[in-house]
Scaffold this motif. Sequence first.
Motif, PDB file in Angstrom:
ATOM      1  N   ASP A 174      33.534   8.810  30.279  1.00  0.00           N
ATOM      2  CA  ASP A 174      34.614   9.107  29.344  1.00  0.00           C
ATOM      3  C   ASP A 174      34.906   7.890  28.467  1.00  0.00           C
ATOM      4  OD1 ASP A 174      35.747   7.494  31.238  1.00  0.00           O
ATOM      5  OD2 ASP A 174      37.362   8.874  31.768  1.00  0.00           O
ATOM      6  N   GLU A 175      34.007   6.900  28.554  1.00  0.00           N
ATOM      7  CA  GLU A 175      34.072   5.697  27.740  1.00  0.00           C
ATOM      8  C   GLU A 175      32.669   5.112  27.703  1.00  0.00           C
ATOM      9  OE1 GLU A 175      35.736   2.125  29.928  1.00  0.00           O
ATOM     10  OE2 GLU A 175      36.474   3.741  31.222  1.00  0.00           O
ATOM     11  N   GLN A 176      32.454   4.099  26.879  1.00  0.00           N
ATOM     12  CA  GLN A 176      31.146   3.468  26.824  1.00  0.00           C
ATOM     13  C   GLN A 176      30.779   2.975  28.222  1.00  0.00           C
ATOM     14  OE1 GLN A 176      29.835   1.507  23.118  1.00  0.00           O
ATOM     15  NE2 GLN A 176      29.787  -0.329  24.381  1.00  0.00           N
ATOM     16  N   ALA A 177      29.537   3.237  28.646  1.00  0.00           N
ATOM     17  CA  ALA A 177      29.144   2.964  30.031  1.00  0.00           C
ATOM     18  C   ALA A 177      27.688   2.520  30.118  1.00  0.00           C
ATOM     19  CB  ALA A 177      29.346   4.218  30.880  1.00  0.00           C
ATOM     20  N   ILE A 178      27.354   1.942  31.263  1.00  0.00           N
ATOM     21  CA  ILE A 178      25.970   1.611  31.583  1.00  0.00           C
ATOM     22  C   ILE A 178      25.560   2.436  32.799  1.00  0.00           C
ATOM     23  CG2 ILE A 178      24.392  -0.169  32.442  1.00  0.00           C
ATOM     24  CD1 ILE A 178      26.065  -2.223  30.925  1.00  0.00           C
ATOM     25  N   LEU A 179      24.426   3.115  32.680  1.00  0.00           N
ATOM     26  CA  LEU A 179      23.812   3.787  33.810  1.00  0.00           C
ATOM     27  C   LEU A 179      22.686   2.872  34.267  1.00  0.00           C
ATOM     28  CD1 LEU A 179      23.561   6.256  35.647  1.00  0.00           C
ATOM     29  CD2 LEU A 179      22.032   7.247  33.936  1.00  0.00           C
ATOM     30  N   ALA A 180      22.808   2.326  35.461  1.00  0.00           N
ATOM     31  CA  ALA A 180      21.852   1.351  35.982  1.00  0.00           C
ATOM     32  C   ALA A 180      21.138   1.942  37.190  1.00  0.00           C
ATOM     33  CB  ALA A 180      22.578   0.071  36.385  1.00  0.00           C
ATOM     34  N   ALA A 181      19.818   1.687  37.272  1.00  0.00           N
ATOM     35  CA  ALA A 181      19.049   2.204  38.394  1.00  0.00           C
ATOM     36  C   ALA A 181      17.934   1.240  38.770  1.00  0.00           C
ATOM     37  CB  ALA A 181      18.458   3.567  38.044  1.00  0.00           C
ATOM     38  N   ALA A 182      17.628   1.229  40.060  1.00  0.00           N
ATOM     39  CA  ALA A 182      16.471   0.491  40.570  1.00  0.00           C
ATOM     40  C   ALA A 182      15.774   1.393  41.581  1.00  0.00           C
ATOM     41  CB  ALA A 182      16.897  -0.811  41.233  1.00  0.00           C
ATOM     42  N   VAL A 183      14.451   1.482  41.436  1.00  0.00           N
ATOM     43  CA  VAL A 183      13.652   2.339  42.311  1.00  0.00           C
ATOM     44  C   VAL A 183      12.447   1.541  42.800  1.00  0.00           C
ATOM     45  CG1 VAL A 183      12.356   4.498  42.490  1.00  0.00           C
ATOM     46  CG2 VAL A 183      14.373   4.379  41.014  1.00  0.00           C
ATOM     47  N   ASN A 184      12.220   1.577  44.101  1.00  0.00           N
ATOM     48  CA  ASN A 184      11.085   0.873  44.705  1.00  0.00           C
ATOM     49  C   ASN A 184       9.903   1.815  44.860  1.00  0.00           C
ATOM     50  OD1 ASN A 184      12.240  -1.783  45.362  1.00  0.00           O
ATOM     51  ND2 ASN A 184      13.624  -0.577  46.627  1.00  0.00           N
ATOM     52  N   PHE A 185       8.732   1.322  44.430  1.00  0.00           N
ATOM     53  CA  PHE A 185       7.472   2.011  44.647  1.00  0.00           C
ATOM     54  C   PHE A 185       6.631   1.116  45.548  1.00  0.00           C
ATOM     55  CE2 PHE A 185       9.234   3.846  40.864  1.00  0.00           C
ATOM     56  CZ  PHE A 185       8.953   5.196  40.994  1.00  0.00           C
ATOM     57  N   LYS A 186       5.436   1.502  45.892  1.00  0.00           N
ATOM     58  CA  LYS A 186       4.621   0.740  46.840  1.00  0.00           C
ATOM     59  C   LYS A 186       4.515  -0.736  46.461  1.00  0.00           C
ATOM     60  CE  LYS A 186       1.883   4.533  48.602  1.00  0.00           C
ATOM     61  NZ  LYS A 186       0.560   5.116  48.753  1.00  0.00           N
TER      62      LYS A 186
ATOM     63  N   ILE B  17      13.494  -1.418  37.403  1.00  0.00           N
ATOM     64  CA  ILE B  17      14.924  -1.514  37.121  1.00  0.00           C
ATOM     65  C   ILE B  17      15.135  -1.118  35.670  1.00  0.00           C
ATOM     66  CG2 ILE B  17      16.907  -3.077  36.974  1.00  0.00           C
ATOM     67  CD1 ILE B  17      15.413  -4.859  39.027  1.00  0.00           C
ATOM     68  N   ASP B  18      16.139  -0.295  35.412  1.00  0.00           N
ATOM     69  CA  ASP B  18      16.447   0.077  34.034  1.00  0.00           C
ATOM     70  C   ASP B  18      17.950   0.273  33.886  1.00  0.00           C
ATOM     71  OD1 ASP B  18      16.018   0.597  31.389  1.00  0.00           O
ATOM     72  OD2 ASP B  18      14.918   2.449  31.694  1.00  0.00           O
ATOM     73  N   ASN B  19      18.422   0.018  32.685  1.00  0.00           N
ATOM     74  CA  ASN B  19      19.827   0.194  32.332  1.00  0.00           C
ATOM     75  C   ASN B  19      19.892   0.915  31.005  1.00  0.00           C
ATOM     76  OD1 ASN B  19      20.978  -1.585  34.468  1.00  0.00           O
ATOM     77  ND2 ASN B  19      19.758  -3.105  33.384  1.00  0.00           N
ATOM     78  N   LEU B  20      20.762   1.903  30.910  1.00  0.00           N
ATOM     79  CA  LEU B  20      20.978   2.619  29.657  1.00  0.00           C
ATOM     80  C   LEU B  20      22.428   2.452  29.246  1.00  0.00           C
ATOM     81  CD1 LEU B  20      19.153   5.986  30.434  1.00  0.00           C
ATOM     82  CD2 LEU B  20      18.310   4.106  29.012  1.00  0.00           C
ATOM     83  N   LEU B  21      22.633   2.080  27.999  1.00  0.00           N
ATOM     84  CA  LEU B  21      23.983   2.009  27.457  1.00  0.00           C
ATOM     85  C   LEU B  21      24.306   3.362  26.847  1.00  0.00           C
ATOM     86  CD1 LEU B  21      26.499   0.325  26.814  1.00  0.00           C
ATOM     87  CD2 LEU B  21      25.388  -0.341  24.677  1.00  0.00           C
ATOM     88  N   LEU B  22      25.407   3.951  27.292  1.00  0.00           N
ATOM     89  CA  LEU B  22      25.813   5.291  26.860  1.00  0.00           C
ATOM     90  C   LEU B  22      27.144   5.234  26.127  1.00  0.00           C
ATOM     91  CD1 LEU B  22      25.119   7.022  30.288  1.00  0.00           C
ATOM     92  CD2 LEU B  22      23.545   6.861  28.346  1.00  0.00           C
TER      93      LEU B  22
ATOM     94  N   GLY C 266      28.085  10.319  26.425  1.00  0.00           N
ATOM     95  CA  GLY C 266      26.892  10.308  27.257  1.00  0.00           C
ATOM     96  C   GLY C 266      25.600  10.158  26.482  1.00  0.00           C
ATOM     97  N   GLU C 267      25.690   9.918  25.183  1.00  0.00           N
ATOM     98  CA  GLU C 267      24.498   9.722  24.359  1.00  0.00           C
ATOM     99  C   GLU C 267      24.005   8.283  24.506  1.00  0.00           C
ATOM    100  OE1 GLU C 267      22.948  12.127  22.557  1.00  0.00           O
ATOM    101  OE2 GLU C 267      24.429  13.558  23.297  1.00  0.00           O
ATOM    102  N   ILE C 268      22.687   8.102  24.567  1.00  0.00           N
ATOM    103  CA  ILE C 268      22.110   6.766  24.692  1.00  0.00           C
ATOM    104  C   ILE C 268      22.273   6.008  23.389  1.00  0.00           C
ATOM    105  CG2 ILE C 268      19.976   5.471  25.075  1.00  0.00           C
ATOM    106  CD1 ILE C 268      19.010   7.885  26.755  1.00  0.00           C
ATOM    107  N   LEU C 269      22.804   4.786  23.498  1.00  0.00           N
ATOM    108  CA  LEU C 269      22.940   3.913  22.332  1.00  0.00           C
ATOM    109  C   LEU C 269      21.691   3.051  22.213  1.00  0.00           C
ATOM    110  CD1 LEU C 269      26.656   2.819  22.771  1.00  0.00           C
ATOM    111  CD2 LEU C 269      25.739   4.501  21.179  1.00  0.00           C
TER     112      LEU C 269
END
Length: 73
Positions: free
Chosen positions: A36-48, A53-58, A62-65
């Motif tokens: 409901d305000e400018q936000a960061i969606l942050a994620a980290a995923v482990n593979f073998k 790691i990625d971050n999206l500014l929304l 909810g639209e990607i900036l």
Amino acid sequence: MIVKEVKNTISKHTSGTIDYVELVSYPRLTSLSAIDEQAILAAAVNFKKARLIDNLLLDKNGEILNQYLQEEN
């Protein structure tokens, strides 16, 4: 809700193990449950052999900036 959806999508469509998925306000970095305000969606995923790691500014809709730093006029 969005964090749960992202976790479900990653689990369903990859072989990775989720380290974290977080939604935080920007620039304060306080935890959010909904966008409901400018936000960061942050994620980290482990593979073998890699940890992705990625971050999206929304924007508040909810639209990607395209830029992390927005100039104010």
